[in-house]
Design an enzyme around this catalytic site. Structure first.
Site, mmCIF file in Angstrom:
data_model
loop_
_atom_site.group_PDB
_atom_site.id
_atom_site.type_symbol
_atom_site.label_atom_id
_atom_site.label_comp_id
_atom_site.label_asym_id
_atom_site.label_seq_id
_atom_site.Cartn_x
_atom_site.Cartn_y
_atom_site.Cartn_z
ATOM 1 N N LYS A 50 0.995 -1.258 -0.046
ATOM 2 C CA LYS A 50 -0.089 0.172 0.134
ATOM 3 C C LYS A 50 1.018 1.243 0.067
ATOM 4 O O LYS A 50 2.124 1.317 0.627
ATOM 5 C CB LYS A 50 -0.837 0.069 1.293
ATOM 6 C CG LYS A 50 -1.939 -0.909 1.247
ATOM 7 C CD LYS A 50 -3.161 -0.641 0.879
ATOM 8 C CE LYS A 50 -4.328 -1.617 0.919
ATOM 9 N NZ LYS A 50 -5.606 -1.396 -0.031
ATOM 10 N N LYS A 55 7.001 1.932 4.147
ATOM 11 C CA LYS A 55 6.548 3.079 5.224
ATOM 12 C C LYS A 55 4.998 2.688 5.517
ATOM 13 O O LYS A 55 4.761 3.351 6.626
ATOM 14 C CB LYS A 55 6.832 4.232 4.529
ATOM 15 C CG LYS A 55 8.153 4.545 4.466
ATOM 16 C CD LYS A 55 8.848 5.215 5.384
ATOM 17 C CE LYS A 55 10.262 5.585 5.070
ATOM 18 N NZ LYS A 55 11.053 6.247 6.364
ATOM 19 N N SER A 80 9.027 14.521 2.939
ATOM 20 C CA SER A 80 8.929 14.887 1.610
ATOM 21 C C SER A 80 8.402 13.531 0.741
ATOM 22 O O SER A 80 8.097 13.505 -0.398
ATOM 23 C CB SER A 80 10.073 15.324 1.090
ATOM 24 O OG SER A 80 11.046 14.390 1.235
ATOM 25 N N GLY A 181 18.246 4.524 5.962
ATOM 26 C CA GLY A 181 18.105 5.816 5.957
ATOM 27 C C GLY A 181 18.235 6.319 7.285
ATOM 28 O O GLY A 181 19.157 6.645 7.955
ATOM 29 N N GLY A 182 17.046 6.649 7.943
ATOM 30 C CA GLY A 182 16.869 6.779 9.259
ATOM 31 C C GLY A 182 17.242 5.728 10.231
ATOM 32 O O GLY A 182 17.436 5.370 11.545
#
Lengths: 318, 318
Positions: A50, A55, A80, A181-182
């Protein structure tokens, strides 16, 4: 809270919350890529999830965990990209407001996607400082719950459900590789994978142009991202305390790759697997294709989490 | 031979020959596309097939049907595209020679793909006449069996297995839509579909710039392609007698679409389904999106055969 921000119990709880709302994404294999790498690779295809990215899992878990009392004031975040869509989508489904802070230079297509989920968007200057300050003001004014994109424990637990499904479906694996990433996905992956497969070897993949986790692991302390510059637009952020604490104890290594290697790996997936992945998503395969990785012994089966497929088709690197 | 060049028995026999050698490709659905069309569409994803296209089915069926005596002299065909790869691949697996005539202006990437399957390639002038003459000479010299890309009965039967699997997996469907180039896929689809679902409604999709089947159906006689001009490089050929004989008796209609509609449909699939399809492959969805198709009554469920995913990423129409 235990030693880490999320536990295997949290991942299992997240999995139950997600079931029936997200896709159980397919796991694909490809002969040509196996021949090229000399490994057997199982791709967990979160580009089919989805909102087009893993995420969804973290956003859904965080928002569906809120009490009705907490939820009614809504949720907010700054992003973003895919996290903005995940929060907006989950809030829309729960019928609560979502306030999203986006940089004014965000691609129109991403702003439109978030608007499509009925979120209230506030544009701000494209600096981390402006994004944080704008978000703070909105959170204060509305009382909305701030869903941090990776440091939020419920987000970490949610992201861990991708590895949980991967291992449930494939069984034993010698190694798992995911982008950092994070660090939300990679830390959730560590928690789930080490519980289910105690001997599995865990590798992060990072672009050389945004290698804070690589440098942190070498130095043994959390170092921030500095002037990131890479085609991997989903991997520009610095890690958080919660993700770093998990990663430093679980990762065997982090492999860094340059943008050219990322584009080569991305193109390989597009051409051979006929599926669309975004550049950030190609870093683990690029890592597995490096001589450095090939030198590692006793790794025959690898799980790779393909993180997302939201690319701007007007701006392809081919 | 019965009334048609291929029967349901032939399709079933082809299905048995293909089983275990080709992929049983997945059937995907997409909520956004269902909302846009107001239908429930089941996409049979032949872009995930061996060699990246349904053409594998016909090539495999034709070549695996040959006796050892026939096979030992090899096989030959002329093709600039997916059929060349299909024949080369099946010949390689049967360990017999494949002689492929390709136009000298064929994309390098396609020539390389065919070479990769160990075929012997002969380049010729890029005209149908030169291709036919070159092929004739080679067939005479080598005694190789000519595998016609769509008029060959075994190819028609092979292509019909895609619809057979689609209907086996989905069950009842109100309509099925597939593209028409030489008509091999569509005619095989007609044979399989009408046998399994006698009430199913069958629609061909064609680019306006290569509408020989559309004109033929309106006129009631086989008309050749004239100066085809379309982005759909897989649909440039004229039909053959064998495919036309089946299509004229089975198709309810042929919907034509312009290249802009094709690119819009192609982009929709890339962006929403995150899978790669080639332009020719987008014609049926483009057809279903036309007002003309939307006006048709009593069509709620549609099967669409996504034919292939072999695109040159350096020359995208976005």
């Amino acid at each position: 809270m235990g030693k880490y921000a999320a536990s295997m119990e949290d991942v299992i709880a997240a999995s139950k919350r997600i079931k029936g709302h997200g896709h159980r994404t397919p796991i694909l294999t490809n002969k040509t890529i196996n021949q090229l790498t000399g490994k057997k690779i199982f791709f967990k295809c979160e580009n089919f999830q989805k909102i087009g990215a893993f995420k969804f899992r973290g956003g859904w878990n965080a928002i569906s965990s809120l009490s009705d009392e907490e939820a009614k004031k809504g949720v907010c975040t700054h992003s973003s990209g895919n996290h903005a869509q995940a929060v907006a989508y989950a809030a829309m489904k729960r019928n609560i407001p979502a306030y999203i802070v986006m940089p004014e230079n965000a691609p129109k297509v991403k702003i439109q996607a978030v608007e499509g989920y009925n979120a209230k968007i506030t544009l701000c200057k494209p600096t981390l400082k402006a994004r944080r300050e704008t978000l703070e003001k909105i959170a204060e004014k509305t009382g909305a719950y701030v869903v941090h994109p990776f440091n939020e424990p419920k987000v970490i637990a949610g992201q861990g459900t991708a590895a949980l499904e991967l291992i449930e479906d494939v069984g034993d694996l010698d190694a798992i590789c995911a982008p950092i990433g994070g660090g939300g996905l990679m830390s959730g992956t560590c928690i789930a994978a080490k519980d289910m497969l105690p001997n599995v070897r865990l590798f992060g993949a990072e672009p050389k142009g945004a290698d804070d986790a690589y440098r942190s692991l070498k130095e043994g302390k959390l170092l921030p991202q500095e002037n990131p510059n890479t085609i991997c637009d989903g991997l520009l952020t610095s890690m958080g305390e919660n993700t770093w604490n998990i990663l430093k104890d679980h990762l065997e290594d982090i492999i860094t790759v340059d943008d050219e290697e990322v584009v080569t790996a991305m193109r390989l997936v597009w051409e051979r697997m006929k599926i669309i992945i975004e550049p950030s998503c190609a870093t683990p395969l690029a890592a597995v294709l490096t001589p450095e990785f090939k030198r590692l012994e006793n790794i025959e089966t690898i799980g790779i989490i393909l993180t997302g497929g939201n690319v701007d088709l007007s701006k392809l690197p081919f």
